[in-house]
Design a protein around this motif. Structure first.
Motif, PDB file in Angstrom:
ATOM      1  N   HIS A 168      23.994  35.645  60.986  1.00 42.34           N
ATOM      2  CA  HIS A 168      25.281  35.824  61.563  1.00 42.34           C
ATOM      3  C   HIS A 168      25.552  35.659  63.113  1.00 42.34           C
ATOM      4  N   THR A 169      24.603  36.551  63.792  1.00 42.29           N
ATOM      5  CA  THR A 169      24.861  36.382  65.081  1.00 42.29           C
ATOM      6  C   THR A 169      24.226  35.421  65.934  1.00 42.29           C
ATOM      7  N   HIS A 170      23.424  34.496  65.589  1.00 38.00           N
ATOM      8  CA  HIS A 170      22.920  33.432  66.189  1.00 38.00           C
ATOM      9  C   HIS A 170      22.113  33.918  67.422  1.00 38.00           C
ATOM     10  N   ARG A 171      21.484  34.975  67.158  1.00 36.69           N
ATOM     11  CA  ARG A 171      20.538  35.597  68.318  1.00 36.69           C
ATOM     12  C   ARG A 171      19.102  35.919  67.491  1.00 36.69           C
ATOM     13  N   PRO A 172      18.514  34.919  67.192  1.00 34.55           N
ATOM     14  CA  PRO A 172      17.142  35.313  66.645  1.00 34.55           C
ATOM     15  C   PRO A 172      16.277  36.236  67.543  1.00 34.55           C
ATOM     16  N   ASP A 173      15.769  37.186  66.914  1.00 30.86           N
ATOM     17  CA  ASP A 173      14.810  37.983  67.558  1.00 30.86           C
ATOM     18  C   ASP A 173      14.267  39.130  66.147  1.00 30.86           C
ATOM     19  N   ILE A 174      13.368  39.940  66.871  1.00 29.48           N
ATOM     20  CA  ILE A 174      12.881  41.145  65.991  1.00 29.48           C
ATOM     21  C   ILE A 174      13.047  42.418  66.811  1.00 29.48           C
ATOM     22  N   HIS A 175      13.646  43.116  66.013  1.00 30.56           N
ATOM     23  CA  HIS A 175      14.205  44.326  66.894  1.00 30.56           C
ATOM     24  C   HIS A 175      13.563  45.848  66.225  1.00 30.56           C
ATOM     25  N   SER A 176      13.318  46.575  66.938  1.00 32.21           N
ATOM     26  CA  SER A 176      12.787  47.985  66.281  1.00 32.21           C
ATOM     27  C   SER A 176      13.958  49.085  66.609  1.00 32.21           C
ATOM     28  N   HIS A 177      14.115  49.795  65.300  1.00 30.51           N
ATOM     29  CA  HIS A 177      15.148  50.889  65.434  1.00 30.51           C
ATOM     30  C   HIS A 177      14.549  52.234  64.884  1.00 30.51           C
ATOM     31  N   ILE A 178      15.071  53.353  65.314  1.00 28.32           N
ATOM     32  CA  ILE A 178      14.461  54.593  64.571  1.00 28.32           C
ATOM     33  C   ILE A 178      15.524  55.117  63.673  1.00 28.32           C
ATOM     34  N   ALA A 179      15.175  55.326  62.669  1.00 25.81           N
ATOM     35  CA  ALA A 179      16.159  55.873  61.687  1.00 25.81           C
ATOM     36  C   ALA A 179      15.559  57.045  61.082  1.00 25.81           C
ATOM     37  N   GLU A 180      16.025  58.227  61.111  1.00 26.56           N
ATOM     38  CA  GLU A 180      15.312  59.521  60.423  1.00 26.56           C
ATOM     39  C   GLU A 180      14.020  59.716  60.710  1.00 26.56           C
ATOM     40  N   GLY A 181      13.553  59.579  62.250  1.00 32.71           N
ATOM     41  CA  GLY A 181      12.325  59.568  62.504  1.00 32.71           C
ATOM     42  C   GLY A 181      11.227  58.592  62.378  1.00 32.71           C
ATOM     43  N   LEU A 218      29.062  42.314  58.541  1.00 34.16           N
ATOM     44  CA  LEU A 218      29.212  43.933  58.400  1.00 34.16           C
ATOM     45  C   LEU A 218      28.737  44.935  59.498  1.00 34.16           C
ATOM     46  N   LEU A 219      27.471  44.239  60.218  1.00 30.31           N
ATOM     47  CA  LEU A 219      26.842  45.046  61.210  1.00 30.31           C
ATOM     48  C   LEU A 219      27.512  44.889  62.533  1.00 30.31           C
ATOM     49  N   CYS A 220      28.494  44.105  62.756  1.00 27.89           N
ATOM     50  CA  CYS A 220      29.496  43.874  63.824  1.00 27.89           C
ATOM     51  C   CYS A 220      30.625  44.454  63.733  1.00 27.89           C
ATOM     52  N   SER A 221      30.424  45.841  63.813  1.00 27.40           N
ATOM     53  CA  SER A 221      31.579  46.805  63.554  1.00 27.40           C
ATOM     54  C   SER A 221      32.306  46.979  64.764  1.00 27.40           C
ATOM     55  N   ASP A 222      31.897  46.637  65.957  1.00 28.39           N
ATOM     56  CA  ASP A 222      32.740  46.650  67.151  1.00 28.39           C
ATOM     57  C   ASP A 222      33.959  45.612  67.359  1.00 28.39           C
ATOM     58  N   ASP A 223      33.631  44.687  66.452  1.00 29.32           N
ATOM     59  CA  ASP A 223      34.627  43.630  66.335  1.00 29.32           C
ATOM     60  C   ASP A 223      35.868  44.247  65.266  1.00 29.32           C
ATOM     61  N   VAL A 273      25.694  43.054  66.717  1.00 28.83           N
ATOM     62  CA  VAL A 273      25.627  44.040  65.786  1.00 28.83           C
ATOM     63  C   VAL A 273      25.833  45.503  66.668  1.00 28.83           C
ATOM     64  N   ASN A 274      26.230  46.642  65.961  1.00 29.12           N
ATOM     65  CA  ASN A 274      26.355  47.772  66.529  1.00 29.12           C
ATOM     66  C   ASN A 274      25.281  48.432  66.045  1.00 29.12           C
ATOM     67  N   THR A 275      24.297  49.163  66.955  1.00 28.66           N
ATOM     68  CA  THR A 275      23.024  49.612  66.755  1.00 28.66           C
ATOM     69  C   THR A 275      23.186  50.932  65.612  1.00 28.66           C
ATOM     70  N   SER A 276      24.295  51.665  65.825  1.00 30.56           N
ATOM     71  CA  SER A 276      24.425  52.708  65.129  1.00 30.56           C
ATOM     72  C   SER A 276      24.857  52.316  63.809  1.00 30.56           C
ATOM     73  N   THR A 277      25.564  51.129  63.544  1.00 32.90           N
ATOM     74  CA  THR A 277      26.011  50.826  62.098  1.00 32.90           C
ATOM     75  C   THR A 277      24.671  50.308  61.571  1.00 32.90           C
ATOM     76  N   VAL A 278      23.842  49.580  62.270  1.00 27.89           N
ATOM     77  CA  VAL A 278      22.563  49.102  61.769  1.00 27.89           C
ATOM     78  C   VAL A 278      21.962  50.286  61.021  1.00 27.89           C
ATOM     79  N   VAL A 279      21.635  51.311  61.818  1.00 23.72           N
ATOM     80  CA  VAL A 279      20.907  52.644  61.516  1.00 23.72           C
ATOM     81  C   VAL A 279      21.353  53.074  60.125  1.00 23.72           C
ATOM     82  N   ASN A 280      22.923  53.224  60.183  1.00 23.73           N
ATOM     83  CA  ASN A 280      23.623  53.821  59.119  1.00 23.73           C
ATOM     84  C   ASN A 280      23.466  53.048  57.684  1.00 23.73           C
TER      85      ASN A 280
END
Length: 241
Positions: free
Chosen positions: A197-210, A119-124, A176-183
């Motif tokens: 799902h993406t087969h791209r194992p990693d740890i990411h950091s995002h900013i949501a509402e500060g 569901l996070l891959c909204s560009d597809d 994944v679409n970063t904006s979709t993740v934040v939403n």
């Protein structure tokens, strides 16, 4: 005793990859008493055309899952894009608990959203339209009413089409679409997201509402197995050779 919670996804179990099945069954047999819960975040099976399909390794996997749950380990299943037709009989036979597409847990004090990740891959856009169609009760009822051999043939056709479609899409579209993740993070008011799902194992950091949000992407079980192990002391990645 320190409590541990495990997360896995994208095993894609199929009779074409028996080594992967053996790795998973051995993992289940090796679970120690300090593992209280196992969350399977989709694509446990490479294809699932109905609970009446005896194609290997379906029955062996069900038997081993039932053994694990009978010992008191809570096993949870959140459907992926390959095995969303897993149904009531599977859950009754294994005592595995079915989860919704967006599921929130309290992970040692941190509100955590669990998803498969598609569901996070909204560009597809093409895939999202197909997903919307295949997740309607009408479509699923129509498919499951067909004879087993016809369903198996259809699944093989869809798999071939999927491989061709991926070859014609950029890696960015299938990620994944970063904006979709934040939403989604804002929608559920969580501090952490775990998905596959993406087969791209990693740890990411995002900013949501500060606020900083962690996103853990689980690995595909390809040449080895991968388990995200969490306890009150934090997390570690367990690689299964």
């Amino acid at each position: 005793m320190t409590q541990h919670i495990h997360f896995i996804s994208d095993l894609h179990l199929t009779q074409d990859r028996p080594e992967n099945t053996q790795r998973f069954l051995a993992y289940l047999e090796s679970l120690s008493s300090d593992v209280s819960a196992l969350y399977i975040l989709g694509d446990l099976f490479d294809v699932w055309v109905g609970d009446d399909d005896p194609t290997p390794p379906n029955e062996a996997v069900k038997t081993h899952l039932a053994k694990v749950t009978s010992k008191g380990v809570k096993v949870y299943f959140l459907a992926g894009n390959r095995d969303f037709l897993v149904g009531k009989k599977f859950f009754a036979d294994t005592q595995v608990v079915s989860l919704e597409d967006e599921y929130i847990i309290d992970l040692f004090g941190t509100s955590t959203l669990l998803m498969h990740g598609d569901l996070l891959c909204s560009d597809d856009v093409e895939y999202q339209k197909f997903r919307d169609l295949t997740h309607t009760p009408e479509w699923q009822q129509s498919i499951l009413s067909k004879p087993l051999q016809e369903r198996l043939a259809m699944a093989q056709h869809y798999r071939q089409e999927s491989h061709l479609n991926k070859a014609n899409k950029s890696m960015e579209i299938m990620d994944v679409n970063t904006s979709t993740v934040v939403n989604y993070v804002k929608k559920h008011q969580v501090k952490r997201l775990i998905h596959g799902h993406t087969h791209r194992p990693d740890i990411h950091s995002h900013i949501a509402e500060g606020e900083e949000i962690e996103r853990f992407v689980l690995a595909e079980w390809d040449h080895s197995g991968s388990v995200l192990d969490w306890s009150e002391d934090g997390y570690q990645l367990i690689e299964l050779s």
